[in-house]
Write a protein that holds these residues in place. Sequence first.
Motif, PDB file in Angstrom:
ATOM      1  N   TYR A  75       0.830  -1.208   0.000  1.00 29.78           N
ATOM      2  CA  TYR A  75       0.000   0.000   0.000  1.00 29.78           C
ATOM      3  C   TYR A  75       0.861   1.255   0.000  1.00 29.78           C
ATOM      4  CZ  TYR A  75      -3.971   3.022   0.922  1.00 29.78           C
ATOM      5  OH  TYR A  75      -4.927   4.002   0.825  1.00 29.78           O
ATOM      6  N   PHE A  76       1.856   1.283   0.891  1.00 27.79           N
ATOM      7  CA  PHE A  76       2.790   2.413   0.946  1.00 27.79           C
ATOM      8  C   PHE A  76       4.070   1.981   0.268  1.00 27.79           C
ATOM      9  CE2 PHE A  76       0.201   3.197   4.829  1.00 27.79           C
ATOM     10  CZ  PHE A  76      -0.343   4.400   4.449  1.00 27.79           C
ATOM     11  N   GLY A  77       4.245   2.333  -0.994  1.00 26.89           N
ATOM     12  CA  GLY A  77       5.380   1.872  -1.784  1.00 26.89           C
ATOM     13  C   GLY A  77       6.705   2.475  -1.355  1.00 26.89           C
ATOM     14  N   ARG A  78       6.706   3.740  -0.920  1.00 21.94           N
ATOM     15  CA  ARG A  78       7.963   4.401  -0.574  1.00 21.94           C
ATOM     16  C   ARG A  78       8.452   3.929   0.793  1.00 21.94           C
ATOM     17  NH1 ARG A  78       5.980  10.275  -1.969  1.00 21.94           N
ATOM     18  NH2 ARG A  78       6.124  10.423   0.291  1.00 21.94           N
ATOM     19  N   PRO A  79       9.746   3.627   0.911  1.00 25.60           N
ATOM     20  CA  PRO A  79      10.297   3.166   2.197  1.00 25.60           C
ATOM     21  C   PRO A  79      10.126   4.183   3.329  1.00 25.60           C
ATOM     22  CG  PRO A  79      11.866   2.788   0.424  1.00 25.60           C
ATOM     23  CD  PRO A  79      10.741   3.580  -0.157  1.00 25.60           C
ATOM     24  N   VAL A  80      10.120   5.474   2.995  1.00 32.33           N
ATOM     25  CA  VAL A  80       9.957   6.504   4.026  1.00 32.33           C
ATOM     26  C   VAL A  80       8.584   6.380   4.680  1.00 32.33           C
ATOM     27  CG1 VAL A  80       9.780   8.990   4.404  1.00 32.33           C
ATOM     28  CG2 VAL A  80      11.542   8.097   2.906  1.00 32.33           C
ATOM     29  N   LEU A  81       7.553   6.133   3.885  1.00 36.60           N
ATOM     30  CA  LEU A  81       6.204   6.002   4.425  1.00 36.60           C
ATOM     31  C   LEU A  81       6.064   4.733   5.260  1.00 36.60           C
ATOM     32  CD1 LEU A  81       4.117   7.138   1.307  1.00 36.60           C
ATOM     33  CD2 LEU A  81       4.912   8.503   3.246  1.00 36.60           C
ATOM     34  N   GLN A  82       6.741   3.657   4.848  1.00 36.63           N
ATOM     35  CA  GLN A  82       6.725   2.421   5.627  1.00 36.63           C
ATOM     36  C   GLN A  82       7.405   2.640   6.980  1.00 36.63           C
ATOM     37  OE1 GLN A  82       8.360  -0.764   3.226  1.00 36.63           O
ATOM     38  NE2 GLN A  82       7.250  -0.035   1.425  1.00 36.63           N
ATOM     39  N   MET A  83       8.492   3.427   6.969  1.00 39.55           N
ATOM     40  CA  MET A  83       9.199   3.736   8.214  1.00 39.55           C
ATOM     41  C   MET A  83       8.313   4.580   9.135  1.00 39.55           C
ATOM     42  SD  MET A  83      12.409   6.262   8.821  1.00 39.55           S
ATOM     43  CE  MET A  83      11.288   7.611   8.546  1.00 39.55           C
ATOM     44  N   ILE A  84       7.572   5.531   8.548  1.00 37.99           N
ATOM     45  CA  ILE A  84       6.723   6.423   9.347  1.00 37.99           C
ATOM     46  C   ILE A  84       5.678   5.633  10.117  1.00 37.99           C
ATOM     47  CG2 ILE A  84       4.877   8.139   9.115  1.00 37.99           C
ATOM     48  CD1 ILE A  84       6.611   9.536   7.028  1.00 37.99           C
ATOM     49  N   ILE A  85       5.030   4.672   9.467  1.00 43.41           N
ATOM     50  CA  ILE A  85       3.960   3.957  10.162  1.00 43.41           C
ATOM     51  C   ILE A  85       4.500   2.992  11.222  1.00 43.41           C
ATOM     52  CG2 ILE A  85       2.371   4.181   8.237  1.00 43.41           C
ATOM     53  CD1 ILE A  85       2.788   1.252   7.628  1.00 43.41           C
ATOM     54  N   LYS A  86       5.778   2.616  11.127  1.00 46.81           N
ATOM     55  CA  LYS A  86       6.365   1.720  12.133  1.00 46.81           C
ATOM     56  C   LYS A  86       6.984   2.456  13.320  1.00 46.81           C
ATOM     57  CE  LYS A  86       7.412  -2.132   9.092  1.00 46.81           C
ATOM     58  NZ  LYS A  86       8.461  -2.995   8.548  1.00 46.81           N
ATOM     59  N   SER A 114      -6.968  12.500   1.693  1.00 44.00           N
ATOM     60  CA  SER A 114      -5.626  13.037   1.526  1.00 44.00           C
ATOM     61  C   SER A 114      -4.808  12.213   0.534  1.00 44.00           C
ATOM     62  CB  SER A 114      -4.926  13.131   2.884  1.00 44.00           C
ATOM     63  OG  SER A 114      -3.791  13.953   2.804  1.00 44.00           O
ATOM     64  N   GLY A 115      -3.474  12.247   0.672  1.00 42.84           N
ATOM     65  CA  GLY A 115      -2.588  11.502  -0.216  1.00 42.84           C
ATOM     66  C   GLY A 115      -1.758  10.518   0.586  1.00 42.84           C
ATOM     67  N   PRO A 116      -0.754   9.912  -0.039  1.00 40.50           N
ATOM     68  CA  PRO A 116       0.044   8.896   0.653  1.00 40.50           C
ATOM     69  C   PRO A 116       0.712   9.408   1.932  1.00 40.50           C
ATOM     70  CG  PRO A 116       0.527   8.888  -1.685  1.00 40.50           C
ATOM     71  CD  PRO A 116      -0.359  10.053  -1.441  1.00 40.50           C
ATOM     72  N   SER A 117       1.284  10.604   1.893  1.00 41.83           N
ATOM     73  CA  SER A 117       1.980  11.137   3.062  1.00 41.83           C
ATOM     74  C   SER A 117       1.010  11.398   4.216  1.00 41.83           C
ATOM     75  CB  SER A 117       2.699  12.427   2.686  1.00 41.83           C
ATOM     76  OG  SER A 117       3.311  12.991   3.812  1.00 41.83           O
ATOM     77  N   GLY A 118      -0.123  12.013   3.909  1.00 38.40           N
ATOM     78  CA  GLY A 118      -1.125  12.269   4.936  1.00 38.40           C
ATOM     79  C   GLY A 118      -1.695  10.987   5.508  1.00 38.40           C
TER      80      GLY A 118
END
Length: 162
Positions: A70-81, A102-106
């Motif tokens: 769902y969250f392709g970018r590694p930064v977004l995966q890191m944020i949720i963890k 919103s979008g992926p970041s939000g």
Amino acid sequence: MSNTSLEDLKTVAAEAGIVARPEEEIVREPKIDKQGRSYATGKRKTAVARVWIKPGAGRITVNGKEHADYFGRPVLQMIIKQPLVAAERNDQFDIVCTVSGSGPSGQAGAVRHGIARALTYYEPGLRAVLKKGGFLTRDSRAVERKKYGRKKARRSFQFSKR
């Protein structure tokens, strides 16, 4: 009496019969439903995430997909963890999220906020760690509205002398 120390004040208060009460700690009860889950809502920009956590192997599902899909970018995966890493609960909970708006970041920020809140409902003792990391505070920044007579929220039309 301007050079009074704290010890002097304590002795004066004790002589007067005033007893200092220790600050009462708030005892929070875990909020766990019949299925053994805790639920919380996370928000960021215009994204809203509904998050359920329960003990498990550490799987994170977002809108029916694995979080990495769902969250392709590694930064977004890191944020949720981040809340799980801060609380040292990496592979102890299964997390199911539904997120919209919103979008992926939000959306990643909303899921992070929801996970942190759900962790505090499941284990109230983790509240201090998550609060110190800033995961329980809703990030209230949002897009500023467009004003009339302007091209965007603050951008004016190009000025022409002639």
